[in-house]
Design a protein around this motif. Structure first.
Motif, PDB file in Angstrom:
ATOM      1  N   LEU A 193       0.814  -1.210   0.000  1.00  0.00           N
ATOM      2  CA  LEU A 193       0.000   0.000   0.000  1.00  0.00           C
ATOM      3  C   LEU A 193       0.851   1.265   0.000  1.00  0.00           C
ATOM      4  CD1 LEU A 193      -2.811  -0.892   2.581  1.00  0.00           C
ATOM      5  CD2 LEU A 193      -3.094  -0.551   0.124  1.00  0.00           C
ATOM      6  N   THR A 205       0.968   1.541  -4.406  1.00  0.00           N
ATOM      7  CA  THR A 205      -0.324   2.158  -4.737  1.00  0.00           C
ATOM      8  C   THR A 205      -0.223   3.687  -4.703  1.00  0.00           C
ATOM      9  OG1 THR A 205      -1.221   2.402  -2.487  1.00  0.00           O
ATOM     10  CG2 THR A 205      -1.369   0.214  -3.500  1.00  0.00           C
ATOM     11  N   LEU A 214      -1.892   5.587  -2.837  1.00  0.00           N
ATOM     12  CA  LEU A 214      -2.358   6.077  -1.540  1.00  0.00           C
ATOM     13  C   LEU A 214      -1.438   7.124  -0.916  1.00  0.00           C
ATOM     14  CD1 LEU A 214      -4.364   5.953   0.820  1.00  0.00           C
ATOM     15  CD2 LEU A 214      -3.053   4.004   1.727  1.00  0.00           C
ATOM     16  N   TRP A 225      -1.906  10.449  -2.641  1.00  0.00           N
ATOM     17  CA  TRP A 225      -3.203  11.031  -2.295  1.00  0.00           C
ATOM     18  C   TRP A 225      -3.172  11.640  -0.900  1.00  0.00           C
ATOM     19  CZ3 TRP A 225      -6.641  10.201   1.646  1.00  0.00           C
ATOM     20  CH2 TRP A 225      -7.877  10.834   1.523  1.00  0.00           C
ATOM     21  N   TYR A 253      -1.479   9.786 -10.167  1.00  0.00           N
ATOM     22  CA  TYR A 253      -1.589   8.666  -9.238  1.00  0.00           C
ATOM     23  C   TYR A 253      -1.184   7.356  -9.914  1.00  0.00           C
ATOM     24  CZ  TYR A 253      -4.321  12.073  -6.589  1.00  0.00           C
ATOM     25  OH  TYR A 253      -4.735  13.189  -5.921  1.00  0.00           O
ATOM     26  N   THR A 257       4.574   8.738   2.555  1.00  0.00           N
ATOM     27  CA  THR A 257       3.796   8.123   3.638  1.00  0.00           C
ATOM     28  C   THR A 257       4.270   8.616   4.994  1.00  0.00           C
ATOM     29  OG1 THR A 257       3.418   6.116   2.326  1.00  0.00           O
ATOM     30  CG2 THR A 257       3.144   5.939   4.713  1.00  0.00           C
TER      31      THR A 257
END
Length: 242
Positions: free
Chosen positions: A39, A43, A45, A48, A211, A223
């Motif tokens: 993740l 990805t 994520l 985002w 993305y 992250t």
């Protein structure tokens, strides 16, 4: 907050559980570690999460009424390598913040730049390195001020309030991802900041997807930055009082 550290921590606990004959729990922890790594590294994520922070405030362009508003630049770190010019000692976030402050200074004749940042291990404070960098970029010495004691955003807000009060509007310069937490801190203490974000990490190229689904070490960095800010906002909300 580091996703790589979390991955290895979960694997280590999984290994311990396996040795303790807790094989079902061991498999769950190992699977969780790899799912989280997927993740946070493959990805979209992380992009985002960070973009959601960075897009809450947009580039600030002053009007004719803002000439007397001081410009506060939050500390962003530096190296103490004496062989480098001051401007090259600044970290990427600090240099981007200072560049934005100088841009606004040039658009606001007569404004003051307040540079913040403490000293680590007795070395030169970040505020001093930024101030000397500002002078090399054409800022007049009489237009610079320093706050060398605050070590956190909350401390910077309290120190600025003590020194300048709450009546006057001022321009707050920090990284775009950090801006929501910084604005909340200063407003919680009754001040009137105007956001001037810098150091955007998520930048959309016209001919590429914002993305993408692909492994990237940048995703791990995004992250960590996003988690740090989200957790920091909750901490300020729950535990910091005026």
């Amino acid at each position: 907050m580091n996703p790589v550290a979390l991955f290895w921590l979960l694997l280590a606990i999984s290994f311990i559980c396996y040795k303790l004959k807790r094989k079902k729990l061991s498999r769950v922890l190992a699977a969780t570690a790899f799912i989280l790594l997927f993740l946070f590294s493959v990805t979209p994520l992380p992009i985002w999460m960070l973009r959601n922070l960075e897009q809450q405030y947009h580039t600030y362009n002053p009007d004719s009424k803002s000439t007397q508003r001081p410009i506060l630049v939050l500390g962003g770190g530096h190296t103490n390598d004496a062989s480098l010019a001051y401007v090259h000692r600044l970290s990427v976030p600090a240099l981007s913040r200072l560049a934005e402050a100088v841009r606004l200074y040039n658009l606001q004749p007569g404004s003051k730049i307040v540079l913040s940042g403490y000293s680590e291990s007795g070395q030169m404070p970040n505020a001093v390195v930024m101030a000397r960098s500002a002078l090399s970029l054409g800022v007049a010495a009489k237009d610079t001020m320093m706050m060398v004691k605050p070590a956190t955003t909350w401390e910077e807000a309290k120190y600025f309030k003590k020194r300048f009060g709450t009546a006057q509007e001022f321009i707050l310069v920090t990284s775009a991802s950090h801006m929501p937490r910084a604005m909340e801190a200063f407003r919680k203490l009754g001040m009137k900041p105007i956001a001037a974000p810098a150091n955007y990490q998520i930048q959309k190229e016209p001919d590429s997807s914002l993305y993408p689904w692909k492994p990237s070490p940048n995703n791990l960095m995004y992250t960590e930055t996003a988690f740090h800010e989200y957790v920091g906002r909750l901490y300020y909300k729950w535990f910091k009082e005026e």
